[in-house]
Write a protein that holds these residues in place. Structure first.
Motif, PDB file in Angstrom:
ATOM      1  N   HIS A 161      11.063  86.890  97.236  1.00 13.07           N
ATOM      2  CA  HIS A 161      12.436  86.733  97.705  1.00 13.07           C
ATOM      3  C   HIS A 161      13.313  86.320  96.547  1.00 13.07           C
ATOM      4  N   LEU A 162      14.593  86.692  96.637  1.00 18.57           N
ATOM      5  CA  LEU A 162      15.542  86.191  95.648  1.00 18.57           C
ATOM      6  C   LEU A 162      16.449  85.162  96.297  1.00 18.57           C
ATOM      7  N   PHE A 163      16.632  84.043  95.613  1.00 19.14           N
ATOM      8  CA  PHE A 163      17.624  83.055  96.000  1.00 19.14           C
ATOM      9  C   PHE A 163      18.787  83.195  95.029  1.00 19.14           C
ATOM     10  N   TYR A 164      19.964  82.746  95.447  1.00 22.46           N
ATOM     11  CA  TYR A 164      21.153  82.906  94.605  1.00 22.46           C
ATOM     12  C   TYR A 164      21.828  81.559  94.419  1.00 22.46           C
ATOM     13  N   GLN A 165      22.174  81.257  93.163  1.00 23.95           N
ATOM     14  CA  GLN A 165      22.855  79.992  92.870  1.00 23.95           C
ATOM     15  C   GLN A 165      24.212  80.293  92.234  1.00 23.95           C
TER      16      GLN A 165
END
Ligand code: C2E
Ligand code: MG
Ligand code: MG
Ligand code: MG
Length: 281
Positions: A41-45
């Protein structure tokens, strides 16, 4: 349960180094299957400009939901992925997924912003990297000028090879930043010769910025050097108002850190954008 028992058996009957080997083989096998099992999964900051203060980008950060149970941090599997070469298919998935996500936000009417994606050394050295990126941009329709690739100082040691590749990427409109800046072999020589858009000041210099005079001097020096070279500076790991105040007072251009938001899944990131400003259209 059976798996846990298996691990215990190793721990009891095998010498310590072989236990590690066993655990490593398990990890490698699971990692190999992570892509087809949709466990990545990709998380975004968010990344924030300071003058004026607004969201200007997001960094895509990889997470592994191993076996659909435990969340594993990239620090715990990227080195293994790098060693085994698994980083190539995984890295390609990251690039494609982040660009596709960014494009869908643009299509939904959100103001386009920079999507920053980490490249590992092996990926950067990959011979067809430029072609791969070109293909992914075409395939997803993501605008190249909103893509930024984060590399680290070590990847630029061979200045000739690195600059050739970076210039090809820049000619496509793609930006390049130096991640964890200050922790590796920095030289003014390569900074001047490479087409770099941003320096990311490593978190380790930001952490004690309120109290550590050495860190304060280093950060000031990085900012003024970068500005002389017309390079933008973003500080990583900004967690509190005091750190922010120092960075503002010293004309740091941008910040990223828990103070402005932790890395979160795509749907939550979209909600945070909705909370800030409704999509135009
Ligand atoms: P990085 O690229 O330097 O990413 C910044 C790391 O700092 C992230 O850790 C982020 O969650 C964390 N961070 C951000 N703000 C704060 C803060 O205010 N305080 C603290 N304590 N930490 C903060 P994360 O997500 O665990 O990633 C660790 C590293 O793994 C990344 O460091 C990057 O080198 C690597 N990585 C992550 N995703 C990818 C990927 O898709 N591909 C490759 N090759 N490497 C990746
Ligand atoms: Mg990064
Ligand atoms: Mg970093
Ligand atoms: Mg780092």
């Amino acid at each position: 349960k059976a798996k846990e028992a298996g691990k215990d058996t190793y721990a009891l009957y095998e010498p310590e180094n072989e236990t590690k080997t066993g655990a490593r083989i398990l990890l490698e096998n699971d990692l190999r299957k992570s892509l087809e099992k949709n466990e990545l999964h990709l998380f975004y900051q968010p990344q924030i400009s300071l003058f004026p203060q607004r969201r200007i980008g997001a960094e895509a950060l990889l997470r592994w939901h191993r076996g659909g149970k435990e969340w594993i941090s990239p620090a715990d599997f990227i080195p293994l992925a790098e060693e085994t070469g698994l980083i190539l298919p995984i890295g390609e998935w990251v690039l494609r997924t982040a660009c596709r996500q960014g494009k869908s936000w643009i299509d939904d009417g959100y103001e386009p912003f920079i999507m920053a994606i980490n490249l590992s050394p092996r990926q950067f050295r990959q011979r067809n990297l430029v072609e791969l990126i070109r293909t992914i941009l075409e395939e997803t329709g993501y605008p190249p000028q909103f893509l930024e690739l984060e590399i680290t100082e070590g990847m630029t040691l061979d200045v000739e090879a690195a600059s050739h590749k970076m210039k090809q990427l820049r000619d496509m409109g793609v930006h390049i930043s130096i991640d964890d800046f200050g922790t590796g072999y920095s030289s003014l020589h390569y900074l001047k010769r490479l087409p770099i858009s941003r320096l990311k000041v490593d978190r380790s210099f930001v952490r004690d910025i309120e109290t550590d005079l050495g860190d304060r001097d280093i950060v000031k020096a990085i900012i003024s050097m970068a500005h002389n070279l017309k390079i933008t500076v973003i500080a990583e790991g900004v967690e509190n108002e005091e750190q922010l105040a120092f960075l503002e007072a010293n004309a740091c251009d941008e910040v990223q850190g828990y103070l402005f938001g932790r890395p979160i899944p795509a749907d939550e990131f979209r909600q945070s954008m909705d909370a800030q400003n409704a999509p135009k259209q």
